[in-house]
Enzyme design. Structure first.
Site, PDB file in Angstrom:
ATOM      1  N   ARG A 130     -69.162  14.458 -82.873  1.00 45.37           N
ATOM      2  CA  ARG A 130     -68.311  15.150 -83.855  1.00 45.37           C
ATOM      3  C   ARG A 130     -66.901  15.430 -83.327  1.00 45.37           C
ATOM      4  O   ARG A 130     -66.213  16.306 -83.826  1.00 45.37           O
ATOM      5  CB  ARG A 130     -68.965  16.445 -84.342  1.00 45.37           C
ATOM      6  CG  ARG A 130     -70.261  16.229 -85.119  1.00 45.37           C
ATOM      7  CD  ARG A 130     -70.674  17.487 -85.849  1.00 45.37           C
ATOM      8  NE  ARG A 130     -71.879  17.257 -86.624  1.00 45.37           N
ATOM      9  CZ  ARG A 130     -73.110  17.498 -86.177  1.00 45.37           C
ATOM     10  NH1 ARG A 130     -73.295  17.971 -84.960  1.00 45.37           N
ATOM     11  NH2 ARG A 130     -74.152  17.265 -86.943  1.00 45.37           N
ATOM     12  N   LYS A 159     -53.449   8.830 -86.806  1.00 47.08           N
ATOM     13  CA  LYS A 159     -54.245   7.946 -87.654  1.00 47.08           C
ATOM     14  C   LYS A 159     -55.022   6.965 -86.788  1.00 47.08           C
ATOM     15  O   LYS A 159     -54.458   6.266 -85.950  1.00 47.08           O
ATOM     16  CB  LYS A 159     -53.342   7.200 -88.634  1.00 47.08           C
ATOM     17  CG  LYS A 159     -52.802   8.073 -89.746  1.00 47.08           C
ATOM     18  CD  LYS A 159     -51.656   7.431 -90.494  1.00 47.08           C
ATOM     19  CE  LYS A 159     -52.046   6.171 -91.193  1.00 47.08           C
ATOM     20  NZ  LYS A 159     -50.933   5.640 -92.014  1.00 47.08           N
ATOM     21  N   GLU A 167     -41.102  -2.638 -85.748  1.00 50.03           N
ATOM     22  CA  GLU A 167     -41.363  -1.236 -86.080  1.00 50.03           C
ATOM     23  C   GLU A 167     -40.207  -0.346 -85.628  1.00 50.03           C
ATOM     24  O   GLU A 167     -39.862   0.623 -86.302  1.00 50.03           O
ATOM     25  CB  GLU A 167     -42.670  -0.775 -85.433  1.00 50.03           C
ATOM     26  CG  GLU A 167     -43.932  -1.370 -86.054  1.00 50.03           C
ATOM     27  CD  GLU A 167     -44.253  -0.781 -87.413  1.00 50.03           C
ATOM     28  OE1 GLU A 167     -43.747   0.309 -87.736  1.00 50.03           O
ATOM     29  OE2 GLU A 167     -45.019  -1.415 -88.166  1.00 50.03           O
ATOM     30  N   LYS A 202     -40.408   9.028 -86.534  1.00 50.04           N
ATOM     31  CA  LYS A 202     -41.787   9.152 -87.006  1.00 50.04           C
ATOM     32  C   LYS A 202     -42.306  10.571 -86.839  1.00 50.04           C
ATOM     33  O   LYS A 202     -43.023  11.087 -87.696  1.00 50.04           O
ATOM     34  CB  LYS A 202     -42.692   8.159 -86.273  1.00 50.04           C
ATOM     35  CG  LYS A 202     -44.122   8.198 -86.808  1.00 50.04           C
ATOM     36  CD  LYS A 202     -44.939   6.997 -86.423  1.00 50.04           C
ATOM     37  CE  LYS A 202     -46.288   7.034 -87.146  1.00 50.04           C
ATOM     38  NZ  LYS A 202     -47.126   5.858 -86.832  1.00 50.04           N
ATOM     39  N   GLU A 220     -50.538  12.433 -94.855  1.00 49.69           N
ATOM     40  CA  GLU A 220     -50.102  11.340 -95.723  1.00 49.69           C
ATOM     41  C   GLU A 220     -50.302  11.677 -97.206  1.00 49.69           C
ATOM     42  O   GLU A 220     -50.861  10.901 -97.972  1.00 49.69           O
ATOM     43  CB  GLU A 220     -50.846  10.034 -95.360  1.00 49.69           C
ATOM     44  CG  GLU A 220     -50.098   8.803 -95.783  1.00 49.69           C
ATOM     45  CD  GLU A 220     -50.627   7.518 -95.180  1.00 49.69           C
ATOM     46  OE1 GLU A 220     -49.898   6.525 -95.212  1.00 49.69           O
ATOM     47  OE2 GLU A 220     -51.756   7.517 -94.664  1.00 49.69           O
ATOM     48  N   ARG A 228     -44.815  10.953 -95.847  1.00 52.68           N
ATOM     49  CA  ARG A 228     -45.259  10.062 -94.770  1.00 52.68           C
ATOM     50  C   ARG A 228     -45.372   8.614 -95.241  1.00 52.68           C
ATOM     51  O   ARG A 228     -45.329   7.682 -94.435  1.00 52.68           O
ATOM     52  CB  ARG A 228     -46.595  10.554 -94.221  1.00 52.68           C
ATOM     53  CG  ARG A 228     -47.101   9.767 -93.019  1.00 52.68           C
ATOM     54  CD  ARG A 228     -48.145  10.554 -92.283  1.00 52.68           C
ATOM     55  NE  ARG A 228     -48.772   9.807 -91.221  1.00 52.68           N
ATOM     56  CZ  ARG A 228     -49.535  10.352 -90.290  1.00 52.68           C
ATOM     57  NH1 ARG A 228     -49.743  11.647 -90.284  1.00 52.68           N
ATOM     58  NH2 ARG A 228     -50.092   9.623 -89.347  1.00 52.68           N
ATOM     59  N   ASN A 275     -44.467   3.357 -94.312  1.00 55.46           N
ATOM     60  CA  ASN A 275     -45.085   2.089 -94.693  1.00 55.46           C
ATOM     61  C   ASN A 275     -44.067   1.067 -95.190  1.00 55.46           C
ATOM     62  O   ASN A 275     -44.447   0.067 -95.809  1.00 55.46           O
ATOM     63  CB  ASN A 275     -46.145   2.332 -95.774  1.00 55.46           C
ATOM     64  CG  ASN A 275     -47.295   3.175 -95.253  1.00 55.46           C
ATOM     65  OD1 ASN A 275     -47.703   3.041 -94.104  1.00 55.46           O
ATOM     66  ND2 ASN A 275     -47.815   4.055 -96.096  1.00 55.46           N
ATOM     67  N   HIS A 309     -44.946  -2.615 -95.170  1.00 54.59           N
ATOM     68  CA  HIS A 309     -46.390  -2.784 -94.980  1.00 54.59           C
ATOM     69  C   HIS A 309     -47.104  -3.311 -96.220  1.00 54.59           C
ATOM     70  O   HIS A 309     -48.191  -3.877 -96.103  1.00 54.59           O
ATOM     71  CB  HIS A 309     -47.023  -1.457 -94.559  1.00 54.59           C
ATOM     72  CG  HIS A 309     -46.734  -1.087 -93.137  1.00 54.59           C
ATOM     73  ND1 HIS A 309     -45.458  -0.903 -92.664  1.00 54.59           N
ATOM     74  CD2 HIS A 309     -47.553  -0.867 -92.080  1.00 54.59           C
ATOM     75  CE1 HIS A 309     -45.504  -0.581 -91.382  1.00 54.59           C
ATOM     76  NE2 HIS A 309     -46.755  -0.560 -91.007  1.00 54.59           N
ATOM     77  N   HIS A 329     -49.253  -6.140 -94.752  1.00 48.94           N
ATOM     78  CA  HIS A 329     -50.709  -6.095 -94.593  1.00 48.94           C
ATOM     79  C   HIS A 329     -51.385  -7.248 -95.337  1.00 48.94           C
ATOM     80  O   HIS A 329     -52.383  -7.806 -94.872  1.00 48.94           O
ATOM     81  CB  HIS A 329     -51.250  -4.759 -95.100  1.00 48.94           C
ATOM     82  CG  HIS A 329     -51.163  -3.667 -94.086  1.00 48.94           C
ATOM     83  ND1 HIS A 329     -51.573  -2.387 -94.330  1.00 48.94           N
ATOM     84  CD2 HIS A 329     -50.718  -3.666 -92.809  1.00 48.94           C
ATOM     85  CE1 HIS A 329     -51.381  -1.633 -93.264  1.00 48.94           C
ATOM     86  NE2 HIS A 329     -50.856  -2.393 -92.323  1.00 48.94           N
ATOM     87  N   HIS A 389     -48.784  -8.055 -86.355  1.00 47.82           N
ATOM     88  CA  HIS A 389     -48.435  -6.966 -87.265  1.00 47.82           C
ATOM     89  C   HIS A 389     -46.922  -6.850 -87.431  1.00 47.82           C
ATOM     90  O   HIS A 389     -46.411  -6.743 -88.553  1.00 47.82           O
ATOM     91  CB  HIS A 389     -49.013  -5.643 -86.739  1.00 47.82           C
ATOM     92  CG  HIS A 389     -48.668  -4.463 -87.587  1.00 47.82           C
ATOM     93  ND1 HIS A 389     -49.214  -4.265 -88.833  1.00 47.82           N
ATOM     94  CD2 HIS A 389     -47.821  -3.425 -87.377  1.00 47.82           C
ATOM     95  CE1 HIS A 389     -48.720  -3.144 -89.365  1.00 47.82           C
ATOM     96  NE2 HIS A 389     -47.875  -2.625 -88.488  1.00 47.82           N
TER      97      HIS A 389
END
Length: 470
Positions: free
Chosen positions: A219, A241, A283, A326, A336, A340, A344, A347, A351, A363
């Site tokens: 957990r 993330k 990036e 960032k 998000e 936020r 992207n 992206h 993606h 990427h």
């Protein structure tokens, strides 16, 4: 400016915090025998704290009383057996370190950026709250582990920690639940419990997998990152993330897991292939487009249309500035829910291209193409001047990044051929869509982007065809 304090000045937490906020604090240590030798050889007999019968016992008592305060300082130099010049050299190695603080709903964590910091990872972890004797699951891959695993393990052991290696396969195709399940077995075999720490040593894929495993094992256990690619340094290492891919798309299973520490040593980039550094540059440029026009101008001035700039010229301050963009965004929107989403940029198309290429497209390469698409769309729908797209395309191309949809010739390889309808269908599976609408991040100017959900599909497909799609 160099300030030398007495050891007692660092004991008070308020003093220590003020000094660490104002500059780089380095704790000089040495063995008790060495302290005894130096005291005996000193020309200054006036040492009130050692005006006792048993000096050794008092030295040991003082060191023990101050141990917790000293260990809260990430940068430690053991001066035992070293000359003054040798100690000065080691201090200078650390002096350029930049520390950024990231606040989140559960607290905050430091990001340390500086050349040569890899050797100090143990002290940085101790300063981040990891007690002596704790088990550290060092998660890496077969590419990075032989280069830096031994150095990191040695640094952890020298700080009184107990690391054990957990190697996972390299590559996006292994970013799966099966890899996470295999990590759980390694954690158990290594004796990791709820007080232990998972330390990621590698790129973004390694960090995503290790972070998700840390978030879900028992957990949740402590997590820390040592990113070794430029892409991971300026993107994946910030924001908490984590996740893995499903056959239907990227990062569809994941969790928010804030690290206790991020340590970035840009010297590790010297062992990266040039194409991997260029992928990370996408990036870094993206962050400058979002909120740092001065950084964009600086990177643009380093380029020319006839020559790709020096990929080893990136400095810790440039990396830190990209990180600051960032950090500011994720602090405003940690889960998000709103702003936020601007991170992207590029992206939505990126993606989709990654997925259609079966992740053979890097990427950063995919995001570069996606940024150009977003800028062209912004111009087409009247939200930006067409010259903005030309400028973004120019800087990406100058840094050696692709700016057209596959197929394209890049580093001697060809990617698969996709049509605009296939790219649109792939975007429909992206988790960043809102309801039935695709979410777009459109640049209006350098340093100014907006979120849009109302871009017509015909416009998108027309732009993609203009950029080389069928």
């Amino acid at each position: 400016l160099v300030i030398a304090t007495g050891g007692g000045a660092l004991v008070d937490p308020a003093n220590r915090a003020l000094m660490m906020e104002s500059g780089t604090v380095v704790c000089l240590t040495c063995a008790v025998d060495e302290i005894m030798r130096r005291v005996s050889a000193s020309d200054d007999p006036d040492r009130p704290l050692l005006d006792v019968v048993d000096r050794r016992a008092e030295i040991e008592r003082l060191l023990e009383a101050r141990r917790e305060a000293y260990q809260a300082i990430p940068w430690q130099v053991d001066t035992t057996g070293l000359s003054v010049d040798e100690v000065a050299e080691r201090v200078l190695e650390i002096a350029g370190a930049i520390t950024l603080s990231v606040r989140h709903p559960g607290g905050q964590y430091p990001i340390h950026v500086g050349d040569g910091l890899l050797a100090h990872v143990g002290g940085a972890l101790r300063a981040a709250g990891v007690p002596a004797g704790e088990r550290i699951a060092l998660v890496s891959n077969p590419v990075v582990a032989p280069l830096y695993g031994g150095q990191v393990e040695a640094g952890l052991r020298s700080a009184g920690l107990q690391p054990f290696a957990c190697t996972i396969p390299d590559g996006e195709q292994h970013k799966t639940l099966d890899t996470v399940a295999a990590l759980y077995d390694r954690f158990l075999d290594g004796g990791l419990d709820r007080s232990g720490t998972v330390l990621s040593l590698g790129g973004g894929v390694t960090g995503d997998i290790a972070g998700f495993a840390a978030a879900t094992f028992m957990r949740g256990v402590r997590f820390a990152q040592v990113p070794t690619t430029l892409l991971a340094m300026v993107d994946a290492s910030v924001g908490g993330k984590t996740g893995v891919d499903l056959p239907q798309g990227k990062n569809l299973v994941g969790a928010f897991k804030q690290p206790a520490l991020v340590l970035i040593d840009p010297t590790v980039l010297r062992t990266l292939p040039p194409e991997e550094i260029r992928s990370g540059m996408a990036e870094l440029i993206k962050h400058s487009v979002i909120a740092d026009p001065a950084l964009f101008n600086e990177l643009e001035s380093d380029t020319s249309q006839s020559q790709i700039p020096n990929l080893e010229s990136l400095s810790p301050p440039q990396i830190a500035r990209a990180l600051r963009v960032k950090i500011d965004v994720v602090e405003e929107d940690p889960f998000e829910q709103g702003r936020r989403a601007v991170l992207n940029l590029g992206h939505t198309v990126g993606h989709a291209l990654e997925r259609l290429s079966d992740f053979s497209l890097r990427h950063g390469e995919a995001v570069a193409i996606g940024m150009v698409a977003a800028a062209r769309i912004a111009a087409e729908v009247g939200r930006a001047d067409p010259s903005l797209a030309d400028r973004i395309e120019g800087i990406l191309s100058a840094w050696g990044l692709p700016v057209r949809c596959p197929p394209f010739q890049y580093e001697g390889k060809r990617s698969g051929s996709f049509d605009a309808d296939a790219i649109w269908d792939a975007m429909a599976h992206d988790k960043k869509r809102r309801g039935r609408s695709l979410r777009w991040i459109l640049p209006r100017a350098i340093g100014d982007v907006e979120i849009a959900d109302d871009v017509p599909s015909d416009t998108v497909k027309s732009i993609l065809r203009h950029m080389g799609a069928k």
